[in-house]
Structures are given as C-alpha cells and as structure tokens.
Design a protein around this motif. Structure first.
Motif, short mmCIF file in Angstrom:
data_model
loop_
_atom_site.label_atom_id
_atom_site.label_comp_id
_atom_site.label_asym_id
_atom_site.label_seq_id
_atom_site.Cartn_x
_atom_site.Cartn_y
_atom_site.Cartn_z
N MET A 78 1.46 -2.84 -10.84
CA MET A 78 0.52 -1.72 -10.82
C MET A 78 -0.77 -2.08 -11.54
SD MET A 78 1.85 0.66 -8.98
CE MET A 78 0.93 2.13 -9.41
N ALA A 79 -0.67 -2.81 -12.66
CA ALA A 79 -1.86 -3.24 -13.40
C ALA A 79 -2.70 -4.20 -12.55
CB ALA A 79 -1.45 -3.91 -14.71
N GLU A 80 -2.03 -5.09 -11.82
CA GLU A 80 -2.73 -6.03 -10.93
C GLU A 80 -3.47 -5.27 -9.83
OE1 GLU A 80 -1.74 -9.86 -8.06
OE2 GLU A 80 -0.29 -9.28 -9.58
N ALA A 121 0.83 -1.21 0.00
CA ALA A 121 0.00 0.00 0.00
C ALA A 121 0.86 1.26 0.00
CB ALA A 121 -0.94 -0.01 1.21
N ILE A 122 1.89 1.28 0.81
CA ILE A 122 2.79 2.44 0.87
C ILE A 122 3.50 2.63 -0.48
CG2 ILE A 122 4.88 3.37 1.94
CD1 ILE A 122 3.90 1.91 4.55
N ALA A 123 3.96 1.53 -1.07
CA ALA A 123 4.63 1.60 -2.38
C ALA A 123 3.67 2.12 -3.44
CB ALA A 123 5.18 0.23 -2.76
N TRP A 124 2.40 1.69 -3.38
CA TRP A 124 1.40 2.14 -4.36
C TRP A 124 1.17 3.65 -4.22
CZ3 TRP A 124 -3.46 4.34 -4.00
CH2 TRP A 124 -4.18 4.39 -5.18
N VAL A 125 1.04 4.13 -2.99
CA VAL A 125 0.86 5.57 -2.77
C VAL A 125 2.06 6.33 -3.33
CG1 VAL A 125 0.71 7.38 -1.02
CG2 VAL A 125 -0.69 5.33 -0.80
N LEU A 145 -8.47 -2.82 -7.50
CA LEU A 145 -9.18 -1.62 -7.04
C LEU A 145 -10.44 -1.35 -7.85
CD1 LEU A 145 -6.17 0.76 -6.28
CD2 LEU A 145 -7.60 -0.50 -4.65
N LYS A 146 -10.40 -1.62 -9.15
CA LYS A 146 -11.57 -1.40 -10.00
C LYS A 146 -12.72 -2.33 -9.63
CE LYS A 146 -9.20 0.60 -13.89
NZ LYS A 146 -8.62 0.43 -15.19
N ASN A 147 -12.38 -3.51 -9.10
CA ASN A 147 -13.41 -4.50 -8.76
C ASN A 147 -13.75 -4.52 -7.26
OD1 ASN A 147 -13.74 -5.57 -11.41
ND2 ASN A 147 -11.76 -6.57 -11.18
N ALA A 148 -13.12 -3.64 -6.50
CA ALA A 148 -13.31 -3.65 -5.04
C ALA A 148 -14.59 -2.91 -4.64
CB ALA A 148 -12.11 -3.00 -4.36
N THR A 149 -15.18 -3.36 -3.57
CA THR A 149 -16.32 -2.69 -2.97
C THR A 149 -15.94 -2.30 -1.55
OG1 THR A 149 -17.87 -4.04 -4.26
CG2 THR A 149 -18.75 -2.93 -2.31
N VAL A 150 -16.02 -1.02 -1.26
CA VAL A 150 -15.71 -0.54 0.07
C VAL A 150 -17.00 -0.51 0.87
CG1 VAL A 150 -14.82 1.39 1.42
CG2 VAL A 150 -13.81 0.84 -0.81
N ILE A 151 -16.97 -1.12 2.04
CA ILE A 151 -18.15 -1.19 2.89
C ILE A 151 -17.80 -0.60 4.25
CG2 ILE A 151 -19.79 -2.72 4.03
CD1 ILE A 151 -19.26 -4.72 1.76
N GLY A 152 -18.58 0.37 4.69
CA GLY A 152 -18.38 0.96 6.01
C GLY A 152 -17.33 2.05 6.01
N GLY A 153 -17.22 2.69 7.15
CA GLY A 153 -16.27 3.78 7.30
C GLY A 153 -14.94 3.29 7.83
#
Length: 86
Positions: free
Chosen positions: A55-57, A13-17, A62-70
């Motif tokens: 990065m493509a992976e 996650a840190i590397a992606w940011v 991320l394109k297929n992810a669903t975020v639920i809740g805060g």
C-alpha cells in the motif's frame, strides 16, 4: 508490483480499491470491473492481498503520478452520462 506479486495490474487496482473500502470515513466500496470476455471476469475474481508495504508503494506511485487526458476519447464524450440525444 503486479509482477512481484504474480498478478495483473488490473488485479492490483481492484485489490487497492477494496483496501480503501470503509477506511478513514470512506464508504464501503464493491468494485465491479467491466470485462470483454469471461476469461477477464474470472481473472478479476482473484483475491490479491496487499501488505502495508504494498500500500505504501502504491501511495508513493500515486503521489508522483501525472494524469494526462480523459478516460474516453473526446469524440465519444457526447454519448456519456446520458447526454446523448440519440
């Protein structure tokens, strides 16, 4: 991806940011992750290289992810962002 690269999900996650920093009109981003112990700080200092394939992976995930809740429990929301009267 983290297992394949021999690192933690947090390090990915840190590397992606970091990889987003300064790209496509994005501002320069310096991630400053929180940590509960010195070991976590040292763990997060590892520099993970992400290839274009990585990065493509991640983009696909991320394109297929669903975020639920805060991010934080609702019971704690009143103390976030300076809204607390305490």
């Amino acid at each position: 991806l983290a297992s394949k690269k021999g690192c933690t999900p947090g390090q990915i996650a840190i590397a992606w940011v970091k990889a987003q920093s300064g790209k496509n009109g994005m501002p320069v981003i310096i991630p400053i992750p929180g940590a509960s112990a010195e070991e976590r700080v040292l763990e997060n200092m590892v520099d993970v290289e992400l290839s274009e394939g990585d990065m493509a992976e991640i983009d696909k995930i991320l394109k297929n992810a669903t975020v639920i809740g805060g991010r934080y429990p609702e019971a704690h929301a009143h103390v976030l962002n300076g809204d607390s009267k305490e």
